[in-house]
Design a protein around this motif. Structure first.
Motif, PDB file in Angstrom:
ATOM      1  N   GLY A 180       0.812  -1.209   0.000  1.00 23.31           N
ATOM      2  CA  GLY A 180       0.000   0.000   0.000  1.00 23.31           C
ATOM      3  C   GLY A 180       0.843   1.256   0.000  1.00 23.31           C
ATOM      4  O   GLY A 180       0.536   2.240  -0.690  1.00 23.31           O
ATOM      5  N   LEU A 181       1.920   1.236   0.775  1.00 28.94           N
ATOM      6  CA  LEU A 181       2.822   2.385   0.812  1.00 28.94           C
ATOM      7  C   LEU A 181       3.449   2.627  -0.552  1.00 28.94           C
ATOM      8  O   LEU A 181       3.616   3.779  -0.984  1.00 28.94           O
ATOM      9  CB  LEU A 181       3.912   2.146   1.860  1.00 28.94           C
ATOM     10  N   THR A 182       3.769   1.556  -1.259  1.00 29.21           N
ATOM     11  CA  THR A 182       4.343   1.687  -2.602  1.00 29.21           C
ATOM     12  C   THR A 182       3.380   2.412  -3.532  1.00 29.21           C
ATOM     13  O   THR A 182       3.770   3.331  -4.262  1.00 29.21           O
ATOM     14  CB  THR A 182       4.677   0.304  -3.177  1.00 29.21           C
ATOM     15  N   TYR A 183       2.107   2.032  -3.512  1.00 29.79           N
ATOM     16  CA  TYR A 183       1.123   2.693  -4.369  1.00 29.79           C
ATOM     17  C   TYR A 183       0.941   4.159  -3.990  1.00 29.79           C
ATOM     18  O   TYR A 183       0.849   5.033  -4.855  1.00 29.79           O
ATOM     19  CB  TYR A 183      -0.215   1.963  -4.294  1.00 29.79           C
ATOM     20  N   ALA A 184       0.877   4.430  -2.686  1.00 27.22           N
ATOM     21  CA  ALA A 184       0.686   5.812  -2.249  1.00 27.22           C
ATOM     22  C   ALA A 184       1.854   6.696  -2.673  1.00 27.22           C
ATOM     23  O   ALA A 184       1.669   7.821  -3.165  1.00 27.22           O
ATOM     24  CB  ALA A 184       0.504   5.862  -0.730  1.00 27.22           C
ATOM     25  N   GLU A 185       3.061   6.186  -2.505  1.00 23.08           N
ATOM     26  CA  GLU A 185       4.230   6.990  -2.859  1.00 23.08           C
ATOM     27  C   GLU A 185       4.378   7.106  -4.373  1.00 23.08           C
ATOM     28  O   GLU A 185       4.859   8.119  -4.879  1.00 23.08           O
ATOM     29  CB  GLU A 185       5.473   6.394  -2.213  1.00 23.08           C
ATOM     30  N   SER A 186       3.947   6.098  -5.100  1.00 23.79           N
ATOM     31  CA  SER A 186       3.936   6.208  -6.556  1.00 23.79           C
ATOM     32  C   SER A 186       2.973   7.310  -6.990  1.00 23.79           C
ATOM     33  O   SER A 186       3.246   8.061  -7.927  1.00 23.79           O
ATOM     34  CB  SER A 186       3.525   4.875  -7.184  1.00 23.79           C
ATOM     35  N   GLY A 187       1.849   7.413  -6.301  1.00 24.11           N
ATOM     36  CA  GLY A 187       0.893   8.467  -6.619  1.00 24.11           C
ATOM     37  C   GLY A 187       1.454   9.858  -6.407  1.00 24.11           C
ATOM     38  O   GLY A 187       1.033  10.816  -7.064  1.00 24.11           O
ATOM     39  N   LEU A 188       2.419   9.983  -5.508  1.00 27.33           N
ATOM     40  CA  LEU A 188       3.024  11.280  -5.200  1.00 27.33           C
ATOM     41  C   LEU A 188       4.271  11.573  -6.033  1.00 27.33           C
ATOM     42  O   LEU A 188       4.943  12.580  -5.794  1.00 27.33           O
ATOM     43  CB  LEU A 188       3.397  11.338  -3.708  1.00 27.33           C
ATOM     44  N   LEU A 189       4.558  10.701  -7.015  1.00 25.79           N
ATOM     45  CA  LEU A 189       5.770  10.880  -7.809  1.00 25.79           C
ATOM     46  C   LEU A 189       5.866  12.274  -8.411  1.00 25.79           C
ATOM     47  O   LEU A 189       6.917  12.880  -8.426  1.00 25.79           O
ATOM     48  CB  LEU A 189       5.814   9.835  -8.936  1.00 25.79           C
ATOM     49  N   ARG A 190       4.794  12.780  -8.977  1.00 21.92           N
ATOM     50  CA  ARG A 190       4.753  14.127  -9.514  1.00 21.92           C
ATOM     51  C   ARG A 190       3.720  14.929  -8.738  1.00 21.92           C
ATOM     52  O   ARG A 190       2.690  15.344  -9.252  1.00 21.92           O
ATOM     53  CB  ARG A 190       4.416  14.095 -11.007  1.00 21.92           C
TER      54      ARG A 190
END
Length: 464
Positions: free
Chosen positions: A281-291
Motif C-alpha cells: 500500500g505504501l508503494t502505491y501511495a508513494e507512486s501516486g506522489l511521484l509528480r
C-alpha cells in the motif's frame, strides 16, 4: 556503529546493475537515502529497496533519480539497457503463447509514466463471471474485450463513433454509482447494476473516436472502473477490486490524467493496506506522489493519508505521525474549485476521518495516547453529511472501539449504538469487520448489561 550496507550483486541482471549504479552515484554525492527520497517524494526505505532491486522502478522515476543524484544522464542511458533486457525477456516468454494471447497483449500500450499494464490473476472472481469466462488472460481487460457481448443493433448497441455525449453518460454513471456506494455500501445496488454499464463503457474504447476525445474517453472509462473497484473492495470482492482499480489506473495513464491516476493509486493503496499488505500500500501511495507538483493539495493530502495508514499498520508511529502532519500541511492550502468533480467527497470531515483512522492504529501502540485519534474521529462524525453514511459509520465504530479500549464502556456503548444504526442500513463488509473488532474489544466488559446488549445487537446486525 552504523550497519555496513549490504553488498549488491550487479551481475544478477541489468536492473540489478542499475540499482548498484544508483547507490554509487548517491554515495559519490554524499547523499543519504532519505535525502534522495525527499527529492523524488519517496521514503528512504523505498530508495534502498530500489537500489537492492527489491522494488520496481520505471523510466519516469529513473529520470527523476538521475536528476536527484546529479548523474548527468548516466542513469537514464543505463536505463535503456534495463528496458531492452525486459523487452527481450518478454519476447522470449511470448514464444510459448498462442495467437489469442499475443493479440490481447498488443492491445496494451505504455502510459504516461511507461508503466506496465495490470495482468489479471487467473483466480479472480472478476474473471470467473460468465460474461468474461471465455475471454481469458489479458484479453479480459484489454480495450477490445466485451465488444462481442453487446448487440450489433438496438438500444444497447455500441455507437458507430464516440461522441462527447457518450463520454458524459459514462461520467454520469460513475457519479451515480459512487453516490450509491457511499449510501448503501459496495455489497448493495452498485455491484448488481454496474457490470452492464462497464461492458458498454469499455466497448467505447474499441469504437472509433476523434483524436481530440481520446483523453476524455479514457478518463471517463477509468473513472467508472475506479468507482467499481472501490465498491468491490468494500464488498470484499478483492480480486475484482484489484483488476478494476488496476485498469482504472491504466486508463488514467492512457488519458494523461494525473488526477485520476492519483485517485486510482489512493484506492489501490487503501485496498492493499486493508488486506494486510501495508508495504504494498505504501508503494502505491508513494507512486501516486511521484509528480506531486501536478496534483492539487487535496489529492496530495489524500495520498499522504494513505501513507499514514500504511506506516501505522507497520507500527511505525513516527513515520505515520509525520505523514499526518504533511497531510494537514498540504490540506491547509486547498482552495475551492481547483479539484476534479470526483474529489468533492474529500472535505474537512473526510480529511479528519482518514487521518483519524491512521491515528487510531497509532493510539493502540505502547506509549501512545488516544487524544489525536479521538479528536479527529469526532470531527469526522460531526462533519459527515447523510450522503456519506458509510464514512460516518466507519469513523463512529473506530471511535467506539478506541473508547472501549481506553476504559469507558458506558460512553463507548452510546457511540457504538449510533454507529450501529447506520451500519444496519449498509451492505458493507468493511463496516462489518470494524463492528466485529468492536465486539472483540468489548469482551472484557461483557458482564455489563449495556455492553452485553450491545454485543447482542452487533451479532444481529452483522448476521442480517
Amino acid at each position: 556503529m552504523a550497519q555496513k550496507p549490504k553488498p549488491l550483486d550487479e551481475t544478477a541482471s541489468v536492473r540489478a546493475w542499475w540499482g548498484v549504479e544508483l547507490r554509487n552515484w548517491r554515495n559519490t554525492r554524499r547523499m543519504s537515502t532519505r535525502q534522495v527520497g525527499a527529492k523524488v517524494h519517496l521514503s528512504a526505505t523505498m530508495i534502498e529497496r530500489i537500489e537492492k532491486n527489491e522494488r520496481q522502478c520505471d523510466q519516469a522515476l529513473a529520470s527523476l533519480l538521475d536528476a536527484a543524484v546529479e548523474a548527468g544522464g548516466a542513469l537514464i542511458r543505463l536505463w535503456r539497457l534495463v528496458e531492452k533486457e525486459a523487452s527481450d525477456e518478454a519476447a522470449h516468454a511470448d514464444k510459448g503463447t498462442g495467437e489469442a494471447g499475443q493479440g490481447a497483449a498488443e492491445a496494451w500500450k505504455e502510459g504516461m509514466l511507461g508503466l506496465n499494464s495490470p495482468v489479471p490473476s487467473e483466480g479472480s472472481h472478476f474473471m470467473e463471471r460468465r460474461a468474461f469466462f471465455s475471454l481469458g488472460g489479458v484479453a479480459a481487460l484489454a480495450p477490445t474485450a466485451f465488444v462481442d457481448l453487446l448487440p450489433s443493433s438496438g438500444p444497447n448497441a455500441l455507437p458507430t463513433a464516440v461522441r462527447p455525449e457518450d463520454i458524459r453518460q459514462v461520467l454520469a454513471a460513475a457519479d451515480t454509482l459512487a453516490g450509491w456506494d457511499n449510501l448503501y455500501g459496495g455489497g448493495g445496488i452498485v455491484g448488481s447494476s454496474s457490470m452492464g454499464l462497464f461492458i458498454w463503457a469499455k466497448g467505447l474504447l474499441a469504437t472509433k473516436y476523434p483524436a481530440d476525445l481520446k483523453d476524455d474517453l479514457y478518463t471517463a472509462v477509468g473513472r467508472l472502473s475506479v468507482v467499481m473497484g472501490a465498491s468491490a473492495f468494500d464488498a470484499y470482492a478483492h480480486d475484482d477490486a484489484t483488476e478494476l482499480l488496476g485498469f482504472g489506473a491504466w486508463c488514467a495513464e492512457q488519458g494523461n490524467n494525473w488526477h485520476l491516476r492519483a485517485a486510482a493509486l489512493n484506492w489501490r493503496a487503501r485496498h492493499e493496506i486493508w488486506r494486510g499488505r501495508p508495504d504494498e500500500g505504501l508503494t502505491y501511495a508513494e507512486s501516486g506522489l511521484l509528480r506531486a507538483d501536478r496534483l492539487t493539495p487535496r489529492e496530495q493530502s489524500m495520498l499522504h493519508n494513505a501513507r499514514a495508514r500504511a506506516w501505522a499498520k507497520m507500527r511505525n508511529a513516527g513515520e505515520a505521525l509525520a505523514a499526518i502532519s504533511q497531510s494537514d500541511k498540504v490540506f491547509g492550502r486547498a482552495r475551492d474549485g481547483e479539484d476534479m468533480p470526483w474529489m468533492a467527497y474529500y472535505d474537512d470531515a473526510q480529511h479528519h476521518g482518514d487521518t483519524g483512522h491512521a491515528a487510531f492504529d497509532i493510539a493502540l501502540m505502547p506509549g501512545q495516547t488516544p487524544e489525536l485519534a479521538i479528536s479527529r474521529l469526532e470531527t469526522a462524525i460531526e462533519g459527515h453529511t447523510d450522503a456519506y453514511v458509510r464514512s460516518r459509520a466507519l469513523s463512529g465504530t473506530k471511535l467506539a472501539t478506541l473508547t472501549m479500549v481506553m476504559g469507558d464502556p458506558q460512553q463507548a456503548v452510546a457511540i457504538a449504538n449510533r454507529a450501529l444504526d447506520e451500519v444496519g442500513k449498509l451492505r458493507s463488509k468493511r463496516a462489518v469487520t470494524d463492528m466485529e473488532e468492536l465486539a472483540s474489544a468489548s469482551a472484557r466488559c461483557a458482564r455489563r448489561p449495556d455492553v452485553a446488549e450491545l454485543r447482542s445487537r452487533i451479532t444481529s446486525t452483522v448476521n442480517a
